[in-house]
Design a protein around this motif. Structure first.
Motif, PDB file in Angstrom:
ATOM      1  N   VAL A 145       0.780  -1.260   0.067  1.00 17.64           N
ATOM      2  CA  VAL A 145       0.045  -0.039  -0.135  1.00 17.64           C
ATOM      3  C   VAL A 145       0.644   1.251   0.000  1.00 17.64           C
ATOM      4  O   VAL A 145       1.861   1.378   0.700  1.00 17.64           O
ATOM      5  CB  VAL A 145      -1.100   0.057   1.197  1.00 17.64           C
ATOM      6  CG1 VAL A 145      -1.952  -0.991   1.106  1.00 17.64           C
ATOM      7  CG2 VAL A 145      -0.207  -0.129   2.546  1.00 17.64           C
ATOM      8  N   GLY A 146       0.427   2.229  -0.961  1.00 13.37           N
ATOM      9  CA  GLY A 146       1.362   3.545  -0.931  1.00 13.37           C
ATOM     10  C   GLY A 146       0.148   4.660  -0.853  1.00 13.37           C
ATOM     11  O   GLY A 146      -0.916   4.507  -1.143  1.00 13.37           O
ATOM     12  N   LEU A 147       0.868   5.834  -0.463  1.00 11.81           N
ATOM     13  CA  LEU A 147       0.124   7.129  -0.334  1.00 11.81           C
ATOM     14  C   LEU A 147       0.641   8.184  -1.320  1.00 11.81           C
ATOM     15  O   LEU A 147       2.084   7.968  -1.578  1.00 11.81           O
ATOM     16  CB  LEU A 147       0.451   7.590   1.120  1.00 11.81           C
ATOM     17  CG  LEU A 147      -0.427   8.983   1.239  1.00 11.81           C
ATOM     18  CD1 LEU A 147      -1.785   8.955   1.431  1.00 11.81           C
ATOM     19  CD2 LEU A 147       0.151   9.845   2.312  1.00 11.81           C
ATOM     20  N   LEU A 148      -0.032   8.573  -2.319  1.00  6.70           N
ATOM     21  CA  LEU A 148       0.463   9.488  -3.171  1.00  6.70           C
ATOM     22  C   LEU A 148      -0.428  10.798  -3.126  1.00  6.70           C
ATOM     23  O   LEU A 148      -1.477  10.579  -3.565  1.00  6.70           O
ATOM     24  CB  LEU A 148       0.454   8.980  -4.513  1.00  6.70           C
ATOM     25  CG  LEU A 148       0.826   9.660  -5.842  1.00  6.70           C
ATOM     26  CD1 LEU A 148       2.110  10.352  -5.816  1.00  6.70           C
ATOM     27  CD2 LEU A 148       1.002   8.824  -7.138  1.00  6.70           C
ATOM     28  N   SER A 149       0.059  12.013  -2.707  1.00  4.81           N
ATOM     29  CA  SER A 149      -0.769  12.815  -2.446  1.00  4.81           C
ATOM     30  C   SER A 149      -0.180  14.227  -3.055  1.00  4.81           C
ATOM     31  O   SER A 149       1.073  14.598  -2.965  1.00  4.81           O
ATOM     32  CB  SER A 149      -1.035  13.014  -1.036  1.00  4.81           C
ATOM     33  OG  SER A 149      -1.934  14.207  -0.873  1.00  4.81           O
ATOM     34  N   ASN A 150      -0.829  15.161  -3.697  1.00  2.00           N
ATOM     35  CA  ASN A 150      -0.745  16.523  -3.968  1.00  2.00           C
ATOM     36  C   ASN A 150      -0.590  17.309  -2.637  1.00  2.00           C
ATOM     37  O   ASN A 150      -1.727  17.134  -1.972  1.00  2.00           O
ATOM     38  CB  ASN A 150      -1.551  16.966  -5.054  1.00  2.00           C
ATOM     39  CG  ASN A 150      -1.141  16.549  -6.320  1.00  2.00           C
ATOM     40  OD1 ASN A 150      -0.061  16.016  -6.689  1.00  2.00           O
ATOM     41  ND2 ASN A 150      -2.098  16.725  -7.221  1.00  2.00           N
ATOM     42  N   SER A 151       0.142  18.062  -2.255  1.00  2.00           N
ATOM     43  CA  SER A 151       0.405  18.764  -1.046  1.00  2.00           C
ATOM     44  C   SER A 151      -0.362  19.795  -0.551  1.00  2.00           C
ATOM     45  O   SER A 151      -0.854  19.953   0.562  1.00  2.00           O
ATOM     46  CB  SER A 151       1.857  18.727  -0.478  1.00  2.00           C
ATOM     47  OG  SER A 151       2.261  19.857  -1.534  1.00  2.00           O
ATOM     48  N   TRP A 152      -0.568  20.670  -1.305  1.00  2.00           N
ATOM     49  CA  TRP A 152      -1.236  21.948  -0.929  1.00  2.00           C
ATOM     50  C   TRP A 152      -0.956  22.457   0.380  1.00  2.00           C
ATOM     51  O   TRP A 152      -1.452  23.517   0.905  1.00  2.00           O
ATOM     52  CB  TRP A 152      -2.652  21.605  -0.842  1.00  2.00           C
ATOM     53  CG  TRP A 152      -3.522  21.976  -2.124  1.00  2.00           C
ATOM     54  CD1 TRP A 152      -3.424  21.300  -3.405  1.00  2.00           C
ATOM     55  CD2 TRP A 152      -4.486  23.023  -2.352  1.00  2.00           C
ATOM     56  NE1 TRP A 152      -4.263  21.633  -4.242  1.00  2.00           N
ATOM     57  CE2 TRP A 152      -4.917  22.792  -3.806  1.00  2.00           C
ATOM     58  CE3 TRP A 152      -4.898  24.032  -1.589  1.00  2.00           C
ATOM     59  CZ2 TRP A 152      -5.851  23.550  -4.464  1.00  2.00           C
ATOM     60  CZ3 TRP A 152      -5.824  24.980  -2.048  1.00  2.00           C
ATOM     61  CH2 TRP A 152      -6.285  24.685  -3.355  1.00  2.00           C
ATOM     62  N   GLY A 153       0.440  22.300   0.800  1.00  2.00           N
ATOM     63  CA  GLY A 153       1.025  22.850   1.648  1.00  2.00           C
ATOM     64  C   GLY A 153       0.172  22.547   2.997  1.00  2.00           C
ATOM     65  O   GLY A 153       0.564  23.122   4.225  1.00  2.00           O
ATOM     66  N   ASN A 154      -0.523  21.696   3.082  1.00  2.00           N
ATOM     67  CA  ASN A 154      -1.335  20.917   4.533  1.00  2.00           C
ATOM     68  C   ASN A 154      -0.460  20.199   5.320  1.00  2.00           C
ATOM     69  O   ASN A 154       0.351  19.445   4.846  1.00  2.00           O
ATOM     70  CB  ASN A 154      -2.807  20.602   4.318  1.00  2.00           C
ATOM     71  CG  ASN A 154      -2.942  19.451   3.184  1.00  2.00           C
ATOM     72  OD1 ASN A 154      -2.099  19.458   2.118  1.00  2.00           O
ATOM     73  ND2 ASN A 154      -3.488  18.470   3.502  1.00  2.00           N
ATOM     74  N   THR A 155      -0.766  19.937   6.580  1.00  2.00           N
ATOM     75  CA  THR A 155       0.093  19.215   7.557  1.00  2.00           C
ATOM     76  C   THR A 155      -0.429  17.678   7.242  1.00  2.00           C
ATOM     77  O   THR A 155      -1.550  17.482   7.536  1.00  2.00           O
ATOM     78  CB  THR A 155      -0.179  19.660   8.866  1.00  2.00           C
ATOM     79  OG1 THR A 155       0.360  20.958   8.904  1.00  2.00           O
ATOM     80  CG2 THR A 155       0.585  18.925   9.969  1.00  2.00           C
ATOM     81  N   TYR A 156       0.350  16.790   7.251  1.00  2.00           N
ATOM     82  CA  TYR A 156       0.184  15.385   7.224  1.00  2.00           C
ATOM     83  C   TYR A 156       0.432  14.819   8.697  1.00  2.00           C
ATOM     84  O   TYR A 156       1.490  15.112   9.090  1.00  2.00           O
ATOM     85  CB  TYR A 156       0.926  14.510   6.261  1.00  2.00           C
ATOM     86  CG  TYR A 156       0.562  15.091   4.910  1.00  2.00           C
ATOM     87  CD1 TYR A 156      -0.452  14.232   3.994  1.00  2.00           C
ATOM     88  CD2 TYR A 156       0.886  16.335   4.026  1.00  2.00           C
ATOM     89  CE1 TYR A 156      -0.818  14.622   2.914  1.00  2.00           C
ATOM     90  CE2 TYR A 156       0.407  16.747   3.156  1.00  2.00           C
ATOM     91  CZ  TYR A 156      -0.335  15.904   2.177  1.00  2.00           C
ATOM     92  OH  TYR A 156      -0.902  16.136   0.886  1.00  2.00           O
TER      93      TYR A 156
END
Length: 227
Positions: free
Chosen positions: A126-137
């Motif tokens: 399983v992987g995570l692939l995300s556009n960030s938009w500067g938000n906190t993960y």
């Protein structure tokens, strides 16, 4: 094809890659709607700006694109966005903290991490692939949950750029035809499908689970009842 329907990979599925905001979490739109109301922002003006900066027809290099790839600092993006927005009572809109306020209503949906953990228990990478938009993960939690994480601002690429999907596949060590990608944005799912990945357009946890159950042997179409 219905919104939650999956495109079948051309080989047995070995990996599932998920987006973050709006997939692992409650819908981003709900958070945005609450922010527009709380800050007294004209929704039509925000919609026009978002369309100009993020739609399929938007030219490359918009402020959103540059934010997602790390070329534009959060503070600078917030200044640009604040200058575009209009409040319903014509008040100046404070730029600082806009993104924190925009994403404040997002919450991790417990059904989705449970689904990710279930897939992993079945031997699926399983992987995570995300556009960030500067938000906190919540990085500690995500690193414990996923085999690999690719965030656009950290790698200088953004969905639906083909190279960011290839990077995720390379780091997971799987082929495109053995991978399914899950996102709540149709252009991003289309970008994955163009490279040969299976695709699921996420509309909610139940629909996504049902779609993945058609592709992953051993995954139940409905969530197990927790005692």
């Amino acid at each position: 094809m219905s919104a939650g329907a999956a495109t079948r990979a051309t080989a047995p599925v070995e990996a599932v890659v998920f987006d973050y905001g709006g997939v692992l979490t409650t819908p981003v739109k709900h958070s945005i709607d609450a922010w527009l109301t709380a800050d007294g922002i004209d929704p039509a003006g925000f919609s026009r700006t978002l369309k100009a900066w993020l739609s399929r027809t938007a030219a490359e290099g918009t402020p959103v694109h540059r934010l997602e790839t790390g070329e534009l600092a959060v503070r600078d993006f917030e200044e640009l966005l604040a200058a575009e927005l209009v409040t319903v009572d014509s008040r100046p809109l404070p730029a600082e903290g806009i993104l924190n306020r925009l994403f404040a209503g997002m919450r991790v949906d417990p059904a989705m991490p449970a689904l990710v953990a279930e897939l992993r228990g079945l031997g699926i990478r399983v992987g995570l692939l995300s556009n960030s938009w500067g938000n906190t993960y919540p990085r500690a939690e995500l690193e414990a949950l996923f085999d690999d994480i690719v965030i656009s601002g950290e790698v200088g690429l953004r969905k639906p750029n083909a190279e960011i999907y290839r990077l995720s596949l390379e780091r997971l060590g799987v082929a495109a035809e053995r991978t399914v990608f899950v996102d709540d944005a149709a252009p991003n799912v289309d970008g994955a499908r163009a490279l040969g990945l299976g695709g699921v357009l996420h509309t909610g946890p139940a629909a996504t689970r049902a779609a993945l159950a058609e592709l992953v042997p051993g995954l139940a179409a409905t969530a197990p009842v927790r005692p």
